[in-house]
Design an enzyme around this catalytic site. Structure first.
Site, PDB file in Angstrom:
ATOM      1  N   HIS A 164      17.327 -31.175   6.231  1.00 25.17           N
ATOM      2  CA  HIS A 164      17.121 -29.966   5.412  1.00 25.17           C
ATOM      3  C   HIS A 164      18.394 -29.106   5.383  1.00 25.17           C
ATOM      4  O   HIS A 164      18.320 -27.909   5.152  1.00 25.17           O
ATOM      5  CB  HIS A 164      15.961 -29.115   5.927  1.00 25.17           C
ATOM      6  CG  HIS A 164      14.736 -29.899   6.275  1.00 25.17           C
ATOM      7  ND1 HIS A 164      13.717 -30.152   5.380  1.00 25.17           N
ATOM      8  CD2 HIS A 164      14.385 -30.531   7.426  1.00 25.17           C
ATOM      9  CE1 HIS A 164      12.784 -30.876   5.961  1.00 25.17           C
ATOM     10  NE2 HIS A 164      13.165 -31.138   7.208  1.00 25.17           N
ATOM     11  N   SER A 285      44.520 -23.554  -7.300  1.00 32.04           N
ATOM     12  CA  SER A 285      43.950 -22.708  -8.338  1.00 32.04           C
ATOM     13  C   SER A 285      45.087 -21.974  -9.031  1.00 32.04           C
ATOM     14  O   SER A 285      46.063 -21.588  -8.390  1.00 32.04           O
ATOM     15  CB  SER A 285      42.978 -21.705  -7.725  1.00 32.04           C
ATOM     16  OG  SER A 285      42.843 -20.573  -8.567  1.00 32.04           O
ATOM     17  N   LYS A 291      43.627 -21.173  -2.637  1.00 29.83           N
ATOM     18  CA  LYS A 291      42.623 -22.211  -2.877  1.00 29.83           C
ATOM     19  C   LYS A 291      43.172 -23.619  -2.720  1.00 29.83           C
ATOM     20  O   LYS A 291      44.325 -23.911  -2.998  1.00 29.83           O
ATOM     21  CB  LYS A 291      42.039 -22.072  -4.298  1.00 29.83           C
ATOM     22  CG  LYS A 291      41.157 -20.875  -4.478  1.00 29.83           C
ATOM     23  CD  LYS A 291      39.824 -20.976  -3.740  1.00 29.83           C
ATOM     24  CE  LYS A 291      38.845 -21.890  -4.440  1.00 29.83           C
ATOM     25  NZ  LYS A 291      38.338 -21.322  -5.687  1.00 29.83           N
TER      26      LYS A 291
END
Ligand code: ARG
Length: 466
Positions: A164, A285, A291
């Protein structure tokens, strides 16, 4: 495009027509832009066919030789980029046959004896899909090798295992990677199963009913590497389940790839920080200088859409088609090519990413310690040492976890006397099983995550993949 434009009647089938097709008709009818990719298969099929026509005495030795040499020249022209493909000749079959006539003249007209484009295209396409299955299996093996290699290097790298997406129990990174090796191995075997079923030759079914010429279908089948000829001429020209099955296997593979891709996306996020992709598989980016984006992984994840889409596409084209051949089936190639192109790229990109990713072992281990990941180990200790029934042990452990949570400590930081306030028989010995390393090492059951087991499994795979 002018839809009133009329062209000369088609030189292959134009005998009963007084006018050629309009531009729109040509546009919707022609498949050459797509099926030119079948040129190798088409030439191989034609060569097998003329060899058989000569052997059975249907055409002369001289005609066979002329056709063969003409086909060799065409292969050279296509390979060298000098062949002129023409839309008005519709497809690869007629483009090649028309060029053959230019080169060798009259004997070219004998090539199509006892054959139709219906069995010709069914044969070419089977050959193409068969090779795509072989190529995919090879690409899967490359990826599995990269995964198994990373698994040997990380047989004892502890990370959190999730269910999960909640922390469940510590596992090793090697074990996690080998889970994918198992999945991709089943994918590879699906392609070999599909290959066995598709490996029957439709050539000689002619248009739909077979032929009156004394052809030898065994000979053409074996010349093209098929196990046997197909048994029913109608089925031969109207079935595409071989492509559906291959695309089905491709879709399952794409699904597996997308799951691994998604994990790479998560693992490379600073919130996980489990792995770093190499510069060659990351992008920056244009606005945010910090990034480092996992674009390749995201695109592998997305390619599943294209691949499953191509299966859906072909299922919908084939659904409800009456026997035998219908022109709808010409649409089979664009979608199958697209699906397999996407799969080949996704497999190569994934193998590349796995091949040079860097695991951040500390971050993985730190994460494994979160979320009371060794709670099951406490319950197991209570069963083993105190002979408690598992259900009671589960309950006691729940109380231990609640107390640790209340005190904001991890399980191994909880004082013995605190544990004993819940179950007085707990001794200091329990702390020996509370580390994430001990937890992973204890899972020695067959198929379990213990590092010794993982090492053995990774070695077994590396030997099998040699
Ligand atoms: N281009 C066609 C295809 O891909 C070849 C078969 C055409 N047969 C026909 N009877 N029109 O399906």
């Amino acid at each position: 495009m002018k839809n009133k434009t009329e062209t000369k009647e088609n030189q292959m089938w134009g005998g009963r027509f007084s006018r050629g097709p309009t531009a729109i008709m040509e546009e919707i009818n022609a498949s050459i832009d797509i099926d030119k990719r079948l040129w190798r298969e088409d030439i191989a099929g034609s060569k097998a066919h003329v060899a058989m026509l000569e052997a059975t005495g249907i055409i002369s030795h001289d005609d066979k030789t002329a056709i063969d040499q003409g086909l060799n020249q065409i292969a050279k022209e296509i390979e060298g980029g000098t062949f002129e493909f023409s839309k008005s000749l519709e497809d690869i079959h007629m483009n090649i046959e028309a060029r053959l006539k230019d080169i060798i003249g009259a004997p070219a007209g004998r090539l199509h004896t006892a054959r139709s484009r219906n069995d010709q295209v069914a044969t070419d396409f089977r050959l193409w899909v068969r090779r795509a299955c072989d190529d995919t299996q090879a690409a899967l093996k490359t990826l599995m090798h990269a995964l198994a290699t990373a698994a040997t290097e990380n047989a004892d790298t502890v990370m959190p295992g999730f269910t999960h997406l909640q922390t469940a129990q510590p596992v090793t990174f090697g074990h996690h990677l080998l889970a994918y090796v198992e999945m991709f191995a089943r994918d590879a075997s699906r392609f070999s199963d599909a290959r066995k079923r598709m490996n029957e030759c439709p050539l000689g079914a002619a248009a739909l009913a077979g032929t009156a010429f004394p052809i030898d279908r065994q000979a053409t089948a074996s010349a093209l590497g098929f196990d046997r000829p197909t048994a029913n001429s109608l089925d031969s020209v109207s079935s595409r389940d071989f492509a559906l099955e291959a695309l089905g296997a491709a879709s399952i593979t794409a699904t597996h790839l997308s799951r691994l891709a998604e994990e790479l996306v998560m693992w490379t996020s600073p919130h996980f920080g489990f792995v770093t992709l190499s510069d060659s598989f990351s992008t920056g980016s244009s606005i945010m200088p910090q990034k480092r984006n996992p674009d390749a992984a995201e695109l592998v994840r997305a390619k599943a859409g294209r691949i499953i889409g191509s299966l859906n596409n072909l299922l919908i084209v084939m659904k409800g088609l009456p026997l035998a051949y219908a022109k709808d089936m010409q649409e089979d190639k664009a979608t199958t090519f697209e699906g397999f192109d996407a799969l080949a790229l996704a497999l190569a990109a994934m193998a590349g990413m796995i091949g040079d990713l860097k695991p951040n072992k500390e971050a993985m281990k730190d994460a494994a310690k979160l979320g009371y990941s060794t709670a099951t180990d406490i319950a197991d200790w209570l069963v083993r040492v105190l002979d408690m029934p598992f259900r009671d042990a589960h309950h006691v452990t729940g109380a231990v976890v609640a107390l640790a949570e209340k005190k904001s400590v991890t399980l191994d930081q909880l004082a013995l006397k605190d544990m004993q306030s819940i179950e007085p028989r707990i001794t200091n010995d329990i702390f020996s099983i509370l580390t994430v390393d001990a937890s992973a090492a204890s899972r020695t059951s067959y198929g379990g995550t213990a590092p010794d087991n993982v090492k053995q499994e990774a070695d077994r795979w590396l030997a099998a993949l040699k």
